[in-house]
Scaffold this motif. Structure first.
Motif, PDB file in Angstrom:
ATOM      1  N   PHE A 718       0.233  -0.919   0.488  1.00 59.99           N
ATOM      2  CA  PHE A 718      -0.236  -0.334   0.308  1.00 59.99           C
ATOM      3  C   PHE A 718       1.330   1.171   0.146  1.00 59.99           C
ATOM      4  N   GLY A 719       2.051   1.449  -0.868  1.00 61.39           N
ATOM      5  CA  GLY A 719       2.769   2.236  -0.880  1.00 61.39           C
ATOM      6  C   GLY A 719       3.736   2.329  -0.503  1.00 61.39           C
ATOM      7  N   HIS A 720       3.356   1.299   1.197  1.00 65.34           N
ATOM      8  CA  HIS A 720       4.976   1.965   2.456  1.00 65.34           C
ATOM      9  C   HIS A 720       6.095   0.849   2.372  1.00 65.34           C
ATOM     10  N   PRO A 721       7.054   1.491   2.371  1.00 72.70           N
ATOM     11  CA  PRO A 721       7.960  -0.047   2.078  1.00 72.70           C
ATOM     12  C   PRO A 721       7.870  -0.605   3.007  1.00 72.70           C
ATOM     13  N   VAL A 722       8.424  -1.970   2.730  1.00 68.35           N
ATOM     14  CA  VAL A 722       8.565  -2.765   4.158  1.00 68.35           C
ATOM     15  C   VAL A 722       9.665  -3.165   4.632  1.00 68.35           C
TER      16      VAL A 722
END
Lengths: 899, 288
Positions: A718-722
């Motif tokens: 969802f667009g957030h880096p893991v």
């Protein structure tokens, strides 16, 4: 790129290299040139008429650094030989002295007979040793024939230092240790102050003293006493008190490396070179007197038989005592005396100190904790103190006191070392020596009625204070407590009230008592420290013997109690006990009864406020180390924080469940598990991640969960880096590589606790829906360890679905399920995606993916092979044989395996 | 059902990193384990076993004996000091190593660790919460034994003033009680090295047995080295060297210097070991 294994190996190798290098440096660190002893036989002429020829067995240790150095004569203790002080001599020579050790006449391999440090014999020998030193090129001379020389030694060796200093003006400084001022007073003490003629015979010590210098018969019973005497010979002896030169061969020429063994009792008896096996051939005279001069032997036998001194005996003993040369010792003197010493108590050193100080010579006094009765002889401290004394008076002519040297030092109990549980010693110091009567006095009132005491016939049973030669055994290791036994009926006790404040006694207390009755009485005064417990402590196990002629009106006696350094703690009582017997002393054989009372209630205690015990505060590292550790810890934690996200969130991808770009991960051996993987998953898809075993599916999923860190590329949910622990993972439900449950908890408890561990509101869990999918029924309340593989599998999928995550990742979800359950699972997953959520399923079962998934990503050897809708993939590969396309064929084509 | 709405940081609704793995949850997760219950059962039963042993044995205490073991039956306080002295060197070490060494490694061996981390519980927070709970259980173990011994000893031998080993002196029970609290506190601190080493091993290896055994092994090696007198004062820096220093607090003239050194050594080692544990776990690839 990192190699965890390689780095670990590197660290280990580095540590190993450091360790090896460190030990090599330690082993080969340059030490000073070695000290070599030269064995020499020095012929001397002595005797009253200077007509007796004696050969002294000596060892000369030239200064290893070369050049001319001040000389030190190192004398051994009674029963020892030059070997007893060898270690100390080597150490001293290493500090830049020319050291000469010798076996005194009558000891070791030296010839002659023991004359008890007589001016006619041993003193003349030492004068000739000084002559010998003056001829040595290694020895610094003050003028021709006058070497710069000091003498050190313990006990018998300490006395010869004092005696020689009186008779030879060439000696520049001495450091006698645990020795006598007046041998008569030491063997016939009278605490009543009437002198040795009235004294009580110290029969056990005297017996050990004379038998150890005597003959082979003393082997057994004199051994322990010998050890104490020989141990007193010097610091090296004290560290290994049982070692002394046996001297049994007598004819050996290689004396420098002469054999040392335990059991010094066999020393002597062979001055003529007689082998031990023919000792029976000794004459009765030799058996009785051993290597003693006949006149000394005769004197001892007279006094020992009667237990009373004779004027002749006193004369003879005094001739061997520094007291006979009062005023003639005018050189700097360091007196080291032992607190645990019933043979030569502190009073002997006090008399020496007063006598030498009266001539104006500098005198310093140290009371060490050990002594002839055992205890800690502090060999290292004694050596350092002695060496610094000679440094000051022999090496450095100005005599300036080095820093840290004190005129009066007292070894005190420093408590126990908590690690070794051994007593430790601290050295209290003062800049003046007040004497055993103290700088000031403090008075404590004693009270108690007059008491009758009986002297048992034959003097037995006797009270026990210290047992000569066994002091070390009875006293334990402690410097101030020993086993002390008073026989009921033989002891009168007078006690003070509990002292309000600690009373630190340094010296001899005095008390006035009265003795009622008739006839002579030998009495023994002891000052106990009573804490109220069952065992009262007799400081240093010392007693003050005195002889009194009783009268019906009461004979007053002022008793000088033993000199001690002891603190009577607040709340403790001082208890004066007068007994009629003591094991170590000769007491009248006739039974008698006397009454003892206090003439005055005043017990005068000497105190020395100038003695300052150094503060034993915690070592510097006790605070520095934790502080440093906390700083290091903070640095360790802060410097390697989790890698911040390379890029911030991408709002444009906020509606895209998963974007993987250029993902790569290597195994520790460098082989790529995942290589340049990129794909994208849109909302509402059921994506199949397809590939044979080892294709990198699971590794990708682990990176997706933040469990392992990618080496390159990035994953966005969802667009957030893991990254590990990224908050966006809260929108991810996962089941990877099998279930993970706490086996001791039930299925329900596992799910409940898992949800609670996420910290999210219980209402968001949708636990019932998840449990419905699991379909475990009643088994839900059983411990998970009782579950079958399939039950765990279903529970794990239910756990992944807790909270209805937006993205569900399932690794081989149908493993271990039976066909109806597989069909059910398919429906569940499809339904899940239809609600706008996204599901990623990995599998190697092609049919499974074909039936469940809308899209598929095919991986092989870590790389992306193909991706797209299942239909597109099937459509692109129209089978050559014309039949309908099967995913299996497509898959095998893609991964390049032959059919 | 309603579709969850995520916020701008990508948090699921209701998710907050600081609320993950509450201590209560971790305590419950660990408490129902058999090894936890068995260890506490053992610690609680041991004083009673000792009481029974002392009742059976011949009463050799002649009133003058001054060894700690001979004075054990002199009263509840004496008995508790004895129980602590016989168990501190090994039993409590094992208990502490178990609670701290097992905590992460067992999660790894159950595979539950990866689900906790993917929940997600931030790694530092997971470690912190687990460390707090493990230390809590360790503290409970170290505390519960002397307290139970105090209760058992008081019931069996009565409530008497403490008799000091060595001199046989008496310290009144009211004076001794605060000291006793100090002793327990020191015993706790001195076990901190074992706890932190076990914890570091726990995050480094996936086998709980390895972590517990490694920590116990360190204590054994340190005790052996401690007996080598040739090492001299280097031994002062061994982690177990000061473990018996609490005996000094019970003497009539309490000497706290050894205990201070012990605390210093303990804190030093623990701080660094725990820092390493965090540093290591933060970047570790969780593959179990």
């Amino acid at each position: 790129m990192t190699f965890p294994g390689g780095r670990r190996a590197l660290t280990a190798v580095a540590a190993l290299i450091l360790l090896v290098a460190g030990s090599l440096v330690w082993a080969f660190w340059p030490s000073g040139p070695p000290v070599r002893g030269q064995d020499v036989a020095i012929p001397v002429v002595d005797g009253p008429a200077d007509d007796q020829h004696v050969t002294l067995d000596a060892t000369f240790f030239p200064p290893p650094s070369g050049g001319k150095a001040p000389a030190v004569l190192l004398a051994h203790g009674f029963g020892g030989s030059k070997q007893s002080v060898r270690d100390e001599a080597v150490r001293l020579a290493g500090q830049g002295y020319a050291v000469l050790t010798w076996s005194a006449r009558g000891f070791g391999r030296s010839t002659g007979e023991i004359a008890l440090n007589s001016p006619d014999y041993e003193v003349k020998d030492v004068r000739q040793l000084v002559d010998w030193l003056a001829r040595r090129p290694e020895v610094r001379l003050d003028r021709a024939g006058d070497p710069r020389v000091g003498i050190a030694g313990g006990s018998y060796g300490g006395a010869i230092a004092l005696m020689a200093a009186a008779y030879d003006s060439r000696i520049d400084a001495i450091a006698p240790e645990i020795t006598w001022n007046d041998l008569a007073d030491a063997l016939f003490p009278d605490a009543g102050g009437k002198g040795p003629m009235n004294g009580v015979f110290k029969k056990m010590w005297a017996g050990i003293f004379f038998s150890s210098g005597g003959n082979g018969l003393s082997t057994g019973d004199g051994e322990s006493g010998l050890a104490a005497l020989a141990g007193a010979a010097g610091s090296s002896g004290a560290s290994d008190p049982g070692v002394a030169d046996t001297g049994t061969t007598g004819t050996g020429s290689d004396t420098g490396s002469g054999s040392e063994s335990r059991g010094a009792g066999t020393a002597s008896g062979s001055g003529t070179g007689t082998p031990p096996d023919v000792q029976q051939a000794l004459t009765p005279q030799q058996v009785q007197c051993g290597r003693f001069l006949p006149e000394i032997c005769a004197m001892y036998q007279t006094v020992a038989a009667t237990g009373r001194a004779t004027p002749e005996a006193l004369d003879l003993l005094r001739r061997s005592s520094p007291v006979s040369v009062a005023g003639k010792i005018r050189i700097p003197t360091l007196l080291i005396q032992g607190q645990r010493d019933s043979l030569f108590p502190l009073g002997q050193a006090d008399a020496n100190a007063r006598q030498i100080a009266a001539t104006g010579a500098p005198v310093e006094v140290a009371w060490i904790s050990g002594g002839h009765d055992g205890g800690d002889g502090e060999p290292d401290w004694v050596f350092d103190r002695t060496a610094s004394w000679f440094d000051r008076w022999l090496k450095n002519p100005s005599g300036a006191a080095p820093a840290g040297s004190d005129v009066f030092a007292v070894s005190r109990d420093g408590g126990r070392d908590p690690g070794t549980r051994r007593p430790t010693v601290v050295h209290a110091a003062a800049d003046a020596y007040p004497g055993i009567s103290g700088a000031t006095t403090q008075t404590v009132k004693l009270s108690g009625p007059d008491q009758q005491v009986a002297n048992p016939p034959g003097g037995s049973p006797a009270s026990i204070s210290s047992v000569p030669g066994f002091g070390g055994l009875l006293g334990g290791g402690s410097s101030s407590s020993g086993v002390s036994v008073d026989v009921p009926g033989q002891a009168a006790a007078f006690e003070s009230a509990p002292v309000a404040e600690p009373a630190r006694v340094t010296g001899s207390a005095t008390v006035q008592i009265k003795v009622y009755g008739t006839g002579d009485a030998a009495l023994f005064a002891k000052l106990y420290d009573s804490s109220g417990g069952p065992i009262a402590v007799l400081p240093d196990s010392l007693v003050a013997p005195f002889r009194v002629t009783a009268s019906e009106a009461g004979t007053p006696v002022t008793v000088t109690l033993p000199a001690i350094d002891h603190t009577f703690d607040a709340g403790h009582r001082l208890r004066l006990v007068i007994t009629t017997t003591d094991l170590g002393y000769s007491t009248p054989a006739e039974p008698s009864v006397h009454r003892i009372g206090l003439a005055s209630p005043d017990l005068k205690l000497p105190v020395d406020p100038g003695l300052i015990t150094p503060a034993t505060g915690p070592a510097w590292w006790t605070w520095a180390m934790p502080l440093a550790a906390v700083l290091i810890a903070a640095a360790l934690v802060l410097t390697r924080r989790a890698r911040p996200a390379k890029a911030g969130s991408r709002p444009d991808l906020a509606e895209v469940p998963l974007v993987i770009t250029g993902l790569g991960k290597r195994y520790s051996n460098g082989e790529k598990a995942v290589d340049d993987l990129s794909f994208r998953v849109e909302k509402g898809q059921v994506l199949g991640l397809l590939g044979p075993n080892g294709a990198g599916k699971t590794t990708t999923m682990r990176m997706l969960m933040g469990l392992i860190l990618p080496d390159e590329g990035e994953i966005r949910i969802f667009g957030h880096p893991v990254v590990p622990g990224a908050p966006v993972l809260s929108r991810l439900g996962s089941f990877v590589e099998g279930p993970g449950f706490l086996p001791h908890l039930s299925g329900r408890a596992n799910l409940e606790l898992y949800w609670e561990a996420t910290g999210r509101p219980p209402g968001d869990a949708h636990l019932d829906e998840a449990l419905e999918i699991a379909g475990l029924g009643g088994a839900l309340e059983r411990a998970v360890r009782t579950y079958s593989q399939g039950m765990r599998q279903r529970l794990a999928i239910a756990q992944a679905m807790l909270g209805l995550p937006d993205l569900l990742v399932l690794d081989e979800p149908t493993n271990g399920l039976d066909p109806p359950q597989i069909a059910e699972m398919r429906k569940v997953l499809k339904a899940y995606a239809e609600r706008g959520r996204t599901v990623i399923v990995s599998s190697h079962l092609l049919g499974e993916v074909e039936q469940t998934c809308s899209h598929v990503v095919v991986m092989h050897r870590g790389r992306l092979v193909s991706q797209g809708p299942v239909e597109a993939l099937l459509g692109a590969s129209v089978a050559a044989n014309g039949s309908g396309p099967r995913l299996e064929d497509v898959f095998l084509d893609l991964i390049g395996e032959s059919r | 059902m309603t579709a969850p709405v995520a916020n701008a940081q990508g948090f699921a609704p209701g998710y907050a990193p600081s609320k993950t793995l509450p201590l209560r949850v971790e305590i419950v997760r660990q408490f129902r384990r058999r090894r936890t219950l068995a260890m506490f059962g053992l610690l609680l039963a041991l004083p009673w076993v000792l009481v029974v042993a002392f009742q059976f044995g011949p009463n050799t205490n002649n009133g003058n004996s001054v060894r700690l073991s001979d004075l054990a039956t002199a009263g509840g306080l004496n008995f508790a000091a004895f129980a602590l002295s016989v168990s501190a060197s090994f039993l409590l070490v094992v208990a502490v190593a178990l609670f701290c060494g097992d905590t992460v490694a067992s999660e790894a061996s159950w595979s539950s660790l990866r689900y906790l981390l993917a929940a997600p519980i931030p790694r530092d927070r997971l470690l912190r919460q687990k460390l707090i709970v493990a230390l809590g259980y360790s503290a409970a173990a170290v505390t519960v034994l002397p307290l139970m011994a105090l209760a058992a000893g008081t019931l069996a031998f009565g409530w008497h003033d403490i008799r000091v080993p060595g001199t046989g002196e008496i310290i009144s029970a009211t004076d001794a009680l605060p000291k006793f609290a100090l002793v327990i506190g020191y015993a706790l601190v001195s076990q901190l090295v074992v706890a932190s080493l076990a914890f570091l091993l726990s995050v480094s290896v996936d086998s709980p047995l390895g972590a517990v055994g490694g920590a116990v092994g360190l204590v054994i090696v340190s005790s052996i080295l401690q007996a080598v007198e040739a090492l001299g004062s280097v031994r002062e820096f061994l982690p177990t060297f000061w473990n018996t220093a609490w005996l000094d607090a019970l003497s009539p003239q309490p000497d706290y210097s050894g205990m201070i050194k012990g605390v210093s050594i303990s804190v030093t080692y623990s701080a660094i070991l725990i820092a390493f544990a965090f540093r290591r776990f933060r970047r570790k690839d969780v593959v179990s």
